[in-house]
Motif scaffolding. Structure first.
Motif, PDB file in Angstrom:
ATOM      1  N   SER A  15       0.826  -1.203   0.000  1.00 56.69           N
ATOM      2  CA  SER A  15       0.000   0.000   0.000  1.00 56.69           C
ATOM      3  C   SER A  15       0.865   1.260   0.000  1.00 56.69           C
ATOM      4  O   SER A  15       2.086   1.201   0.133  1.00 56.69           O
ATOM      5  CB  SER A  15      -0.893   0.015   1.250  1.00 56.69           C
ATOM      6  N   ASP A  16       0.178   2.398  -0.126  1.00 56.00           N
ATOM      7  CA  ASP A  16       0.865   3.680   0.028  1.00 56.00           C
ATOM      8  C   ASP A  16       0.469   4.344   1.339  1.00 56.00           C
ATOM      9  O   ASP A  16       0.612   5.551   1.518  1.00 56.00           O
ATOM     10  CB  ASP A  16       0.552   4.610  -1.152  1.00 56.00           C
ATOM     11  N   TRP A  17      -0.045   3.559   2.278  1.00 52.42           N
ATOM     12  CA  TRP A  17      -0.427   4.107   3.573  1.00 52.42           C
ATOM     13  C   TRP A  17       0.808   4.545   4.354  1.00 52.42           C
ATOM     14  O   TRP A  17       1.887   3.957   4.243  1.00 52.42           O
ATOM     15  CB  TRP A  17      -1.193   3.063   4.393  1.00 52.42           C
ATOM     16  N   ASN A  18       0.603   5.566   5.183  1.00 56.18           N
ATOM     17  CA  ASN A  18       1.681   6.005   6.073  1.00 56.18           C
ATOM     18  C   ASN A  18       1.682   5.227   7.383  1.00 56.18           C
ATOM     19  O   ASN A  18       2.717   5.134   8.051  1.00 56.18           O
ATOM     20  CB  ASN A  18       1.542   7.497   6.376  1.00 56.18           C
ATOM     21  N   ALA A  19       0.533   4.688   7.741  1.00 51.70           N
ATOM     22  CA  ALA A  19       0.437   3.913   8.981  1.00 51.70           C
ATOM     23  C   ALA A  19      -0.759   2.985   8.894  1.00 51.70           C
ATOM     24  O   ALA A  19      -1.720   3.238   8.149  1.00 51.70           O
ATOM     25  CB  ALA A  19       0.301   4.830  10.189  1.00 51.70           C
ATOM     26  N   GLN A  20      -0.665   1.903   9.635  1.00 50.95           N
ATOM     27  CA  GLN A  20      -1.786   0.977   9.764  1.00 50.95           C
ATOM     28  C   GLN A  20      -1.885   0.588  11.233  1.00 50.95           C
ATOM     29  O   GLN A  20      -0.870   0.287  11.870  1.00 50.95           O
ATOM     30  CB  GLN A  20      -1.571  -0.266   8.910  1.00 50.95           C
ATOM     31  N   ILE A  21      -3.093   0.627  11.776  1.00 51.19           N
ATOM     32  CA  ILE A  21      -3.283   0.238  13.174  1.00 51.19           C
ATOM     33  C   ILE A  21      -4.272  -0.916  13.223  1.00 51.19           C
ATOM     34  O   ILE A  21      -5.183  -1.020  12.401  1.00 51.19           O
ATOM     35  CB  ILE A  21      -3.769   1.406  14.047  1.00 51.19           C
ATOM     36  N   VAL A  22      -4.071  -1.805  14.186  1.00 48.87           N
ATOM     37  CA  VAL A  22      -4.936  -2.970  14.338  1.00 48.87           C
ATOM     38  C   VAL A  22      -5.877  -2.716  15.507  1.00 48.87           C
ATOM     39  O   VAL A  22      -5.435  -2.373  16.617  1.00 48.87           O
ATOM     40  CB  VAL A  22      -4.112  -4.249  14.563  1.00 48.87           C
ATOM     41  N   LEU A  23      -7.158  -2.896  15.257  1.00 47.23           N
ATOM     42  CA  LEU A  23      -8.189  -2.656  16.256  1.00 47.23           C
ATOM     43  C   LEU A  23      -9.001  -3.925  16.483  1.00 47.23           C
ATOM     44  O   LEU A  23      -9.089  -4.782  15.607  1.00 47.23           O
ATOM     45  CB  LEU A  23      -9.146  -1.551  15.789  1.00 47.23           C
ATOM     46  N   THR A  24      -9.579  -4.043  17.661  1.00 48.52           N
ATOM     47  CA  THR A  24     -10.530  -5.121  17.916  1.00 48.52           C
ATOM     48  C   THR A  24     -11.576  -4.633  18.901  1.00 48.52           C
ATOM     49  O   THR A  24     -11.312  -3.701  19.689  1.00 48.52           O
ATOM     50  CB  THR A  24      -9.820  -6.379  18.470  1.00 48.52           C
ATOM     51  N   ARG A  25     -12.750  -5.221  18.864  1.00 49.37           N
ATOM     52  CA  ARG A  25     -13.823  -4.803  19.760  1.00 49.37           C
ATOM     53  C   ARG A  25     -13.642  -5.458  21.131  1.00 49.37           C
ATOM     54  O   ARG A  25     -13.396  -6.657  21.223  1.00 49.37           O
ATOM     55  CB  ARG A  25     -15.178  -5.169  19.158  1.00 49.37           C
ATOM     56  N   VAL A  26     -13.745  -4.659  22.185  1.00 48.71           N
ATOM     57  CA  VAL A  26     -13.558  -5.144  23.550  1.00 48.71           C
ATOM     58  C   VAL A  26     -14.751  -4.717  24.404  1.00 48.71           C
ATOM     59  O   VAL A  26     -15.465  -3.766  24.080  1.00 48.71           O
ATOM     60  CB  VAL A  26     -12.239  -4.613  24.166  1.00 48.71           C
ATOM     61  N   SER A  27     -14.931  -5.419  25.506  1.00 46.71           N
ATOM     62  CA  SER A  27     -16.079  -5.133  26.380  1.00 46.71           C
ATOM     63  C   SER A  27     -15.844  -3.914  27.261  1.00 46.71           C
ATOM     64  O   SER A  27     -16.784  -3.215  27.629  1.00 46.71           O
ATOM     65  CB  SER A  27     -16.386  -6.357  27.245  1.00 46.71           C
ATOM     66  N   ASP A  28     -14.568  -3.656  27.633  1.00 46.59           N
ATOM     67  CA  ASP A  28     -14.262  -2.505  28.499  1.00 46.59           C
ATOM     68  C   ASP A  28     -13.122  -1.711  27.879  1.00 46.59           C
ATOM     69  O   ASP A  28     -11.959  -1.871  28.253  1.00 46.59           O
ATOM     70  CB  ASP A  28     -13.898  -2.977  29.900  1.00 46.59           C
ATOM     71  N   PRO A  29     -13.422  -0.814  26.930  1.00 43.50           N
ATOM     72  CA  PRO A  29     -12.360  -0.101  26.217  1.00 43.50           C
ATOM     73  C   PRO A  29     -11.605   0.928  27.055  1.00 43.50           C
ATOM     74  O   PRO A  29     -10.563   1.426  26.612  1.00 43.50           O
ATOM     75  CB  PRO A  29     -13.117   0.576  25.070  1.00 43.50           C
ATOM     76  N   SER A  30     -12.089   1.251  28.246  1.00 41.89           N
ATOM     77  CA  SER A  30     -11.431   2.283  29.052  1.00 41.89           C
ATOM     78  C   SER A  30     -10.020   1.893  29.473  1.00 41.89           C
ATOM     79  O   SER A  30      -9.251   2.740  29.924  1.00 41.89           O
ATOM     80  CB  SER A  30     -12.270   2.599  30.293  1.00 41.89           C
ATOM     81  N   HIS A  31      -9.666   0.599  29.333  1.00 42.84           N
ATOM     82  CA  HIS A  31      -8.322   0.141  29.707  1.00 42.84           C
ATOM     83  C   HIS A  31      -7.328   0.241  28.553  1.00 42.84           C
ATOM     84  O   HIS A  31      -6.152  -0.092  28.727  1.00 42.84           O
ATOM     85  CB  HIS A  31      -8.370  -1.313  30.184  1.00 42.84           C
ATOM     86  N   TYR A  32      -7.762   0.697  27.385  1.00 46.76           N
ATOM     87  CA  TYR A  32      -6.920   0.649  26.190  1.00 46.76           C
ATOM     88  C   TYR A  32      -6.920   1.991  25.472  1.00 46.76           C
ATOM     89  O   TYR A  32      -7.706   2.886  25.786  1.00 46.76           O
ATOM     90  CB  TYR A  32      -7.441  -0.428  25.221  1.00 46.76           C
ATOM     91  N   GLY A  33      -6.031   2.108  24.475  1.00 48.48           N
ATOM     92  CA  GLY A  33      -6.171   3.163  23.501  1.00 48.48           C
ATOM     93  C   GLY A  33      -7.383   2.857  22.646  1.00 48.48           C
ATOM     94  O   GLY A  33      -7.584   1.707  22.238  1.00 48.48           O
ATOM     95  N   VAL A  34      -8.215   3.854  22.398  1.00 53.51           N
ATOM     96  CA  VAL A  34      -9.496   3.636  21.716  1.00 53.51           C
ATOM     97  C   VAL A  34      -9.562   4.481  20.455  1.00 53.51           C
ATOM     98  O   VAL A  34      -9.175   5.656  20.455  1.00 53.51           O
ATOM     99  CB  VAL A  34     -10.677   3.984  22.651  1.00 53.51           C
ATOM    100  N   ALA A  35     -10.057   3.885  19.367  1.00 56.09           N
ATOM    101  CA  ALA A  35     -10.212   4.589  18.089  1.00 56.09           C
ATOM    102  C   ALA A  35     -11.688   4.840  17.813  1.00 56.09           C
ATOM    103  O   ALA A  35     -12.526   3.957  18.007  1.00 56.09           O
ATOM    104  CB  ALA A  35      -9.607   3.767  16.962  1.00 56.09           C
TER     105      ALA A  35
END
Length: 355
Positions: free
Chosen positions: A124-144
């Motif tokens: 790709s020509d992307w500058n960055a790629q981030i991996v996300l997943t759905r969680v039950s309590d997102p307050s413990h993580y970085g959130v998008a």
């Protein structure tokens, strides 16, 4: 591309076990989590890997070496202080140069590896790629937070009131634009340079940041329950084999690995389970989702859904041990007064007399 693995941190959520052992070296299905991360990066075709280390540098270096066993070249990068993920990247600039790279937190387990992601980013020509997943309590993580078209709107580190359940799973891909981003962010309220702030800078300044939503399982092995859950999931997936000795009075039921030099005598092992090299299981029951590491003795006892580290012994325990994470050189033995159940988190070199 190059690989960057973050293997610092004190692992406070796994105390007392991590008082004496780097959290990334605690095994899942008898293989340290850090080893699984290195294998995932190697399997994606990357041969140059930098490992960011902190207070546990000596232990990590002794365990990993220079990477010969995986066919990769390991470079160690000492982070001067635990000042955030973006700070760790900043201090890795000499190793990374202007190459594209994947950054992988060294205490994460992810289903399916990262080969498809690396291939996708590389083409790709992307500058960055981030991996996300759905969680039950997102307050413990970085959130998008994404817009209706699936584009990133904003990222927030451990928000008190999350506006999304999409958590960053600790796998990121960047090109040289990350250096501009890190140079233009300031420490957060935690006093750290947050990787979420650096990615937010890229988004706000028109760089192409692609969010990939991971559909399989992912575990951040920061707590005992997480370690046991990762152990369960990996035991279900690995290819099992019997290389040690199992006598005629023993039964192996389901997916069971008995590693070289191990002995199973008059015992029942119900898988998925793994018995490590030179371990000895005598007159015992090993239940599902249990990993017994090398040079460990289980005798006249029952244990399930647990992890037992090396050179430990569990002898003549009258009730089943379950949901436990037991460290190195631990002795668990019988005392006169008996409770009905045990749930244990024991540090290395413990000597516990159970009542």
């Amino acid at each position: 591309m190059k690989g960057l693995v973050l293997s610092g941190g004190k692992g406070t959520r796994l105390y007392p076990l991590t008082y004496t052992k780097a959290k990334q070296l605690i095994p899942v299905a008898n293989k340290p989590v850090l080893f699984r991360v290195i294998e995932a990066i190697r399997d994606a075709g990357i041969r140059e890997i930098g490992i960011v280390v902190g207070d546990t540098a000596a232990e990590v270096k002794e365990a990993v070496g220079r990477g010969e066993r995986w066919g990769v070249e390991i470079t160690y990068i000492h982070q001067s202080a635990p000042l955030g993920l973006a700070h760790a990247v900043k201090e890795s600039r000499e190793f990374l140069g202007d190459d594209r790279f994947v950054m992988f937190l060294g205490d994460n387990c992810i289903q399916g590896g990262i080969s498809p992601l690396i291939e996708q980013f590389g083409q790709s020509d992307w500058n960055a790629q981030i991996v996300l997943t759905r969680v039950s309590d997102p307050s413990h993580y970085g959130v998008a937070e994404l817009d209706d078209d699936g584009r990133i709107v904003r990222l927030v580190e451990k928000p008190k009131e999350p506006r999304s359940n999409l958590a960053l799973v600790g796998i990121y891909m960047f090109d040289r634009s990350i250096w501009e981003a890190i140079a233009n962010i300031k420490p957060s309220w935690r006093g750290e340079l947050e990787i979420t702030d650096a990615i937010q800078y890229l988004v706000e300044h028109g760089y192409r940041v692609y969010p990939y939503i991971h559909r399989g399982w992912w575990i951040d092995t920061g707590k005992k329950a997480d370690m046991l859950d990762a152990n369960r999931l990996v035991l279900e997936e690995i290819e099992h084999r019997v290389e040690g000795f199992v006598d005629r009075d023993s039964q192996l039921i389901g997916k069971v690995t008995v590693e070289a030099g191990a002995e199973v005598i008059n015992s029942v092992i119900r898988g998925p389970a793994i018995i490590g090299e030179n371990a000895r299981i005598v007159n015992s029951y090993i239940g599902p989702f249990t990993a017994i590491y090398h040079h460990t003795v289980i005798e006249d006892s029952e244990i399930e859904h647990s992890i037992v580290l090396e050179h430990s012994s569990i002898v003549a325990i009258p009730h089943r041990i379950e949901d436990s994470l037991i460290g190195r050189n631990v002795k668990v033995h019988r005392s006169p007064i008996k409770p009905k159940a045990y749930r244990l988190t024991l540090g290395d070199h413990s000597d516990i007399g159970l009542l």
